[in-house]
Every structure is written in C-alpha cells, then in structure tokens.
Scaffold this motif. Structure first.
Motif, PDB file in Angstrom:
ATOM      1  N   TYR A 197       0.813  -1.204   0.000  1.00  0.00           N
ATOM      2  CA  TYR A 197       0.000   0.000   0.000  1.00  0.00           C
ATOM      3  C   TYR A 197       0.855   1.266   0.000  1.00  0.00           C
ATOM      4  N   GLY A 198       0.422   2.265  -0.764  1.00  0.00           N
ATOM      5  CA  GLY A 198       1.143   3.519  -0.843  1.00  0.00           C
ATOM      6  C   GLY A 198       0.720   4.309  -2.067  1.00  0.00           C
ATOM      7  N   TYR A 199       1.547   5.300  -2.419  1.00  0.00           N
ATOM      8  CA  TYR A 199       1.291   6.108  -3.615  1.00  0.00           C
ATOM      9  C   TYR A 199       2.467   5.938  -4.578  1.00  0.00           C
ATOM     10  N   PHE A 200       2.150   5.549  -5.813  1.00  0.00           N
ATOM     11  CA  PHE A 200       3.138   5.286  -6.853  1.00  0.00           C
ATOM     12  C   PHE A 200       2.997   6.361  -7.922  1.00  0.00           C
ATOM     13  N   GLU A 201       4.129   6.864  -8.409  1.00  0.00           N
ATOM     14  CA  GLU A 201       4.068   7.901  -9.442  1.00  0.00           C
ATOM     15  C   GLU A 201       5.256   7.778 -10.386  1.00  0.00           C
ATOM     16  N   SER A 340      10.683   5.651 -28.596  1.00  0.00           N
ATOM     17  CA  SER A 340      10.993   5.166 -27.254  1.00  0.00           C
ATOM     18  C   SER A 340      10.128   5.842 -26.204  1.00  0.00           C
ATOM     19  N   MET A 341       9.888   5.117 -25.097  1.00  0.00           N
ATOM     20  CA  MET A 341       9.376   5.719 -23.873  1.00  0.00           C
ATOM     21  C   MET A 341      10.551   6.373 -23.163  1.00  0.00           C
ATOM     22  N   LYS A 342      10.277   7.494 -22.499  1.00  0.00           N
ATOM     23  CA  LYS A 342      11.337   8.188 -21.764  1.00  0.00           C
ATOM     24  C   LYS A 342      10.834   8.501 -20.355  1.00  0.00           C
ATOM     25  N   PHE A 343      11.501   7.924 -19.352  1.00  0.00           N
ATOM     26  CA  PHE A 343      11.125   8.106 -17.954  1.00  0.00           C
ATOM     27  C   PHE A 343      12.053   9.111 -17.289  1.00  0.00           C
ATOM     28  N   ASP A 344      11.447  10.103 -16.652  1.00  0.00           N
ATOM     29  CA  ASP A 344      12.204  11.065 -15.862  1.00  0.00           C
ATOM     30  C   ASP A 344      12.422  10.543 -14.444  1.00  0.00           C
ATOM     31  N   TYR A 345      11.371   9.929 -13.868  1.00  0.00           N
ATOM     32  CA  TYR A 345      11.513   9.348 -12.528  1.00  0.00           C
ATOM     33  C   TYR A 345      10.403   8.358 -12.258  1.00  0.00           C
ATOM     34  N   VAL A 346      10.631   7.521 -11.219  1.00  0.00           N
ATOM     35  CA  VAL A 346       9.618   6.638 -10.641  1.00  0.00           C
ATOM     36  C   VAL A 346       9.744   6.777  -9.131  1.00  0.00           C
ATOM     37  N   ARG A 347       8.609   6.952  -8.429  1.00  0.00           N
ATOM     38  CA  ARG A 347       8.652   7.181  -6.986  1.00  0.00           C
ATOM     39  C   ARG A 347       7.557   6.409  -6.261  1.00  0.00           C
ATOM     40  N   TYR A 348       7.884   6.064  -5.012  1.00  0.00           N
ATOM     41  CA  TYR A 348       6.942   5.357  -4.139  1.00  0.00           C
ATOM     42  C   TYR A 348       6.903   6.051  -2.790  1.00  0.00           C
ATOM     43  N   TYR A 349       5.705   6.379  -2.336  1.00  0.00           N
ATOM     44  CA  TYR A 349       5.492   7.084  -1.080  1.00  0.00           C
ATOM     45  C   TYR A 349       4.631   6.213  -0.156  1.00  0.00           C
TER      46      TYR A 349
END
Length: 356
Positions: A197-201, A340-349
């Motif tokens: 459980y959490g917030y994914f972005e 291509s896909m381009k990711f700047d970041y992935v975060r989990y809170y």
C-alpha cells in the motif's frame, strides 16, 4: 438350448448396460459458479456453468436476465452491469430444461471528486529512481526481460539492450529487428524490491507511434502471491499514442471458462484522453492504494476511484514498452522503429502516520 439362453442373457445385459450409459450421458442437473455476485456499474464479470454429470453429451445452456436494464448477459456467460439494482440470471439446459439462478447486485461506482489532487505533503517518499547515474547502475534496482514475450498480442521480444539510462532519463526503445523469434525488440524492466500500500508515481513520455503500449504497472513478478491472496495486475497507465490513458484492474486468480471454451478473468478498464502529444510532453501518472480503495491520478489530478476488493499482496513495479497486434493500440507500422518511452523518474510514497 443352453447356448440360446446364454445369448439371450448376454443381450439383456448389454441392453441394460447401454441404457445405463445412455442415462449417464443425459443432463441431470446444473449449477452456476458463483451463485451470487456483486458488481459495479460498467464492470464486466463472468459466470460458469457446471453440468452434471460431467459425461453429459449436450452441455449447452441459454441465459436470461430478469432485468436487462440492470444486468445484461451474453449467451457465453459474459455479464455486463448496466445500472444499480438487483436482478437474477437464469441458466437453462438445452437437454432436460434444468435451471439454475445467479443473484446479482449491481452497485454504483464510488463518486469521483473531480477537484481532488494528490497532496504529497501527506506522504513520505520511501523509494525513488531519478535515473541520474551511468547505465550499468540500472541493474542495481531493476531486472530486465531478456528474451521473447509469450503474450500472443505482444509482437516484440524484450532485452536489456533496449533499456538505456542516459542524461538523467531511462529510455525504453523499440527497434525493428528479428530477435528471439519476433520481428521487433523493446524494453521491459521490473524492480527487485516489492511494494504494498502507498502512492506510486512516474513521469514519462510515450513512444511516438501508434501500435505501442506504454505501461507503468504493478504485478507480483518476483514473489508471486501467498495462499489465499489474489494475483492482481494494476495498470496505472497503459498509454497509447498520442494521448490515450488506460487504467486497468485485473484479477488473474479467479478465472472462468465460458461456454465457448474461452477462459476469462475479471478486468475493469477505463479509457481517458487528454489534449496534446504525449510523446513530446512529460506527464505524471499516479496511483494511491490502500486496503479499501484504488485512486488513479493524471498530472496530480484524480481521474478514477474504485473499491479495492482483492488487491492485497506485495507487488513489483514494471516499466514496459510493447508493440501490440490486433489494432489494440492502433496500426503497427515502420513508424515505430526508433521510437521510445522516456522516464524522468519513478517514486513510491507511504502515507504519513495519523494522516487519513
């Protein structure tokens, strides 16, 4: 004379035996799985018919809804919730006219607060990847697929070579090349760590061509699920060029075999679109998950909320570029090559203590 009597006895025995077999091959009853169902407006679920005996020759049935304005059903057992209320699905066997009922309750979806935005002040950042390191360090947090893709709708094999970190971004590339028995290659990675459980972005751009599936999603890739838990998939976004947002909830544990032999699982998907070209613009895709709710966010704004009925196991984060057949994401063409896909970041809170 004795031989004649013996032959007559044998004929009688054979007749009884054949008659018994004929009875076994006739339908003697029907039940439905499940026997009761709760479903939200707009969702689709499935019902399976259990015919007894299993040796029955004609297992065909017909379905009927007591109120098609509340719940509709196809003749393969696919149920579609239309409006809130109660209704009964009845199945009738062709052989013998045996019947069984399924009680269905259709509920309204949770109300969407269109003014709600994610408030990151209520959350503690627990894990992040900003891709601000040399390419070889990607393997410290992530595992890459290296081989063909078994999903029949995915036209690409996927390799570490197609996942590259440079200039503070992660790039998942689509290349037209024959490798692993497929005509295209792409990138697909998942976290070594699992989450709950959490917030994914994630903040990313789409590959700039139709036919591509640009996914930020959750799946119990490494640990599987514990006994009694459900194998779920949450597609925070399965994006389709140029600006389609797909949020999906899947239950892969509870499957149903329909009359036509097709095996189905529960899935609930909603498609949204926004202005712009998402291959040129970065956008954020978020998902807040707790014991009771799913909340999906686009650029920080709430776009979907659902009850959480079965998603309670640990999961990995996956970042995936795919090329899809059957016009699912549009026509596949050579325009895909080099995108291509381009990711700047992935975060989990995680939610701060004492914050509801």
């Amino acid at each position: 004379m004795k031989n004649i009597k013996l032959a007559a006895q044998l004929m009688l025995l054979v007749g009884v035996s054949n008659g018994a077999l004929a009875d076994v091959d006739k339908v003697q009853g029907i039940s439905l799985e499940p026997a009761t169902m709760s479903i939200a407006v707009g969702q689709e679920k499935y019902v399976a018919t259990l015919i007894s005996p299993t040796s029955a020759e004609d297992k065909s049935v017909t379905f009927k809804s007591s109120d098609p304005t509340i719940v509709a059903i196809s003749q393969n057992g696919e149920i579609k919730a239309k409006s809130a209320g109660d209704a009964t699905i009845q199945a009738t066997t062709t052989d013998g006219n045996f019947t069984a009922n399924l009680a269905v309750t259709v509920k309204d979806r949770l109300a969407l607060d269109e003014n709600k935005t994610i408030n990151l002040a209520d959350w503690d950042l627990e894990w992040a990847d900003d891709f601000d390191y040399p390419d070889e360090q990607l393997d410290e947090k992530w595992v890459s697929q290296n081989g063909p893709t078994e999903n029949p709708y995915v036209l690409c094999s996927r390799w570490r070579d197609n996942a590259k970190v440079h200039d503070g971004i992660l790039e998942l590339k689509a290349i037209k090349e024959s490798r692993g028995g497929q005509d295209w290659t792409c990138g697909n990675i998942w976290t070594k760590r699992t989450f709950k459980y959490g917030y994914f972005e994630a903040k990313y751009k789409y590959a700039g061509a139709k036919g591509t599936n640009n996914s930020f999603w959750l799946w119990p890739k490494t640990k599987g699920v514990k006994e009694g838990e459900k194998a779920f998939e949450i597609d925070i976004n399965e994006g389709h060029y140029p600006n389609e947002i797909n949020t999906n909830i899947h239950n892969w544990t509870d499957v149903t075999t329909l009359q036509n032999g097709k095996v189905n699982h529960f899935k609930d998907h909603i498609i949204d679109t926004a202005d712009g070209d998402f291959s040129e613009e970065y956008h954020t895709y978020g998902y807040a998950w707790d014991e009771n709710r799913h909340e999906f966010y686009f650029d920080g704004k709430l776009i979907r909320v659902e009850e959480n009925d079965f998603n309670h196991s640990e999961t990995n984060i996956l970042l995936s570029l795919a090329i899809l057949s059957a016009e699912i994401a549009g026509t596949v063409s050579d325009d895909i090559d080099g995108t291509s896909m381009k990711f700047d970041y992935v975060r989990y809170y995680k939610k701060k203590p004492n914050v509801k």
